[in-house]
Design a protein around this motif. Structure first.
Motif, PDB file in Angstrom:
ATOM      1  N   ASN A 176      -6.450  -5.101  -4.556  1.00 59.19           N
ATOM      2  CA  ASN A 176      -7.035  -5.563  -3.291  1.00 59.19           C
ATOM      3  C   ASN A 176      -6.717  -7.041  -3.127  1.00 59.19           C
ATOM      4  O   ASN A 176      -6.841  -7.806  -4.088  1.00 59.19           O
ATOM      5  CB  ASN A 176      -8.558  -5.364  -3.270  1.00 59.19           C
ATOM      6  CG  ASN A 176      -8.950  -3.953  -2.880  1.00 59.19           C
ATOM      7  OD1 ASN A 176      -8.784  -3.548  -1.742  1.00 59.19           O
ATOM      8  ND2 ASN A 176      -9.455  -3.195  -3.830  1.00 59.19           N
ATOM      9  N   SER A 221     -10.665  -7.000   2.990  1.00 57.67           N
ATOM     10  CA  SER A 221      -9.701  -6.757   1.930  1.00 57.67           C
ATOM     11  C   SER A 221      -8.820  -5.583   2.325  1.00 57.67           C
ATOM     12  O   SER A 221      -9.249  -4.715   3.092  1.00 57.67           O
ATOM     13  CB  SER A 221     -10.410  -6.453   0.608  1.00 57.67           C
ATOM     14  OG  SER A 221      -9.465  -6.290  -0.428  1.00 57.67           O
ATOM     15  N   HIS A 230      -4.858  -3.349   0.962  1.00 61.39           N
ATOM     16  CA  HIS A 230      -3.956  -3.063  -0.151  1.00 61.39           C
ATOM     17  C   HIS A 230      -2.777  -2.257   0.361  1.00 61.39           C
ATOM     18  O   HIS A 230      -2.807  -1.732   1.470  1.00 61.39           O
ATOM     19  CB  HIS A 230      -4.693  -2.277  -1.238  1.00 61.39           C
ATOM     20  CG  HIS A 230      -5.433  -1.089  -0.702  1.00 61.39           C
ATOM     21  ND1 HIS A 230      -4.846   0.137  -0.529  1.00 61.39           N
ATOM     22  CD2 HIS A 230      -6.719  -0.961  -0.260  1.00 61.39           C
ATOM     23  CE1 HIS A 230      -5.746   0.981  -0.015  1.00 61.39           C
ATOM     24  NE2 HIS A 230      -6.880   0.349   0.156  1.00 61.39           N
TER      25      HIS A 230
END
Length: 340
Positions: free
Chosen positions: A90, A278, A280
């Motif tokens: 993350n 966050s 990813h």
């Protein structure tokens, strides 16, 4: 072997607090009542915590899991060998949504769910992540890649071209070739993966002479060792996997975004879902590295996924042969406060 899912779906990204404790309690009850020898739990709601609440909340969640395992050990009165690992990293920064489909449509391409004309593309909306998969006619891939390189927030995109993979980004164009367990990176314009200094260092290293050849191919392991702390860890191997053997139906183009940018459904532009603390998926190191902790054997600081799979397999053999257990430090760190 998956005994617990604990993931209530997209609503967790709206109200993560309402589900976390319930899911943890469910996990504890299922484990306490489990009669087998190997219990595997997938705690998907932790992803919602990271997206919606950020790093501090994720650390507090890990502390809860640490305390929970202590409680279970005490209640069961037996030793537990524990492995905890994340399925991705993350970046833990606020992220802006990129209107990828809108920008491609401005370039005269058609956002659709069926490929009929050469200008059609399919763009799956899978959550809010820093990568995107685009399906199109192979001949259209270079056109889409050039368009993507001009979109704010896009780092680079990759696509197959004959036996090579083309890397096309704002920092240039390069090709990747694969031969046995070696890779070759050829910058054609600029250096989109910032690998020129790395490759020069590998060539200067006398130990690499046995692992590279005169045509510029370098062993996969040498590249991995040299890029563990690179902005793009293990980039050639991972990009090659993404277009060949990672999924059943590889995308025509794979897009990697810059830090602070991500892609997902338009609802992420609204205040209903605030899951942008966050994300990813990008090839960047801040998105790539997760964590792996265990209480029965040592682990290296950096590991490829296949190495972790081998560690899990070998750890069972180590236990059966009666080897000494290793002390578990990671959970103690979490109780005292996450290391800076």
């Amino acid at each position: 072997k998956l005994h617990f899912l604990g993931f209530p779906g997209y609503i967790a990204y709206v109200f993560p607090d309402q589900f976390t404790q319930t899911a943890i309690d469910t996990f504890k009850n299922k484990l306490l009542n489990f009669k087998g020898k190997e219990f595997i739990a997938y705690m998907g709601f932790s992803d919602a915590i990271a997206h919606v609440q950020g790093k501090d909340a994720q650390i507090e969640f890990l502390k809860k899991i640490s305390f929970l395992l202590d409680e279970i050990r005490n209640e069961l009165g037996i030793l537990l060998d524990v492995v905890i690992f994340s399925d991705h990293g993350n970046n833990f920064v606020d992220n802006i949504r990129v209107d990828l489909a809108g920008e491609l449509k401005k370039a005269g391409l058609n956002d659709t769910d069926h490929l009929e004309s050469i200008n059609d593309f399919i763009l799956p909306r899978n959550g809010f992540v820093s990568t995107a998969a685009i399906y199109s006619h192979p001949d259209t891939a270079p056109v889409i890649a050039r368009t993507l390189s001009k979109i704010e927030g896009v780092d680079f995109s990759t696509y197959l071209s004959g036996q090579s993979i083309m890397v096309h980004g704002s920092n240039g164009i390069a090709s990747i070739q694969h031969q046995s367990n070696t890779f070759k990176y050829t910058p054609l314009e600029g250096d989109p993966l910032q690998l020129i200094p790395v490759l020069e260092q590998i060539k200067q290293n006398s130990q690499s002479d046995d692992h590279s050849n005169s045509r510029g191919f370098i062993s996969s392991n040498d590249l991995w060792q040299a890029t563990k702390q690179h902005i793009y860890p293990d980039p050639l191997h991972r990009i090659w996997q993404g277009h060949h053997d990672l999924v059943q139906h590889p995308a025509t183009l794979i897009v990697s975004f810059q830090d602070g940018f991500a892609f997902g459904p338009a609802i992420f532009d609204q205040h209903i879902i605030a899951g942008r603390k966050s994300t990813h998926g990008a090839l960047l190191n801040t998105h790539s590295y997760g964590f792996y902790t265990t209480d029965f054997q040592p682990v290296d600081d950096y590991n490829r996924p296949n190495t972790i799979a081998s560690l899990l397999k070998n750890s069972a053999l180590a236990k059966q042969s009666g080897k000494k257990k290793w002390p578990f430090k990671a959970m103690e760190w979490l109780k005292k406060g996450y290391p800076k």
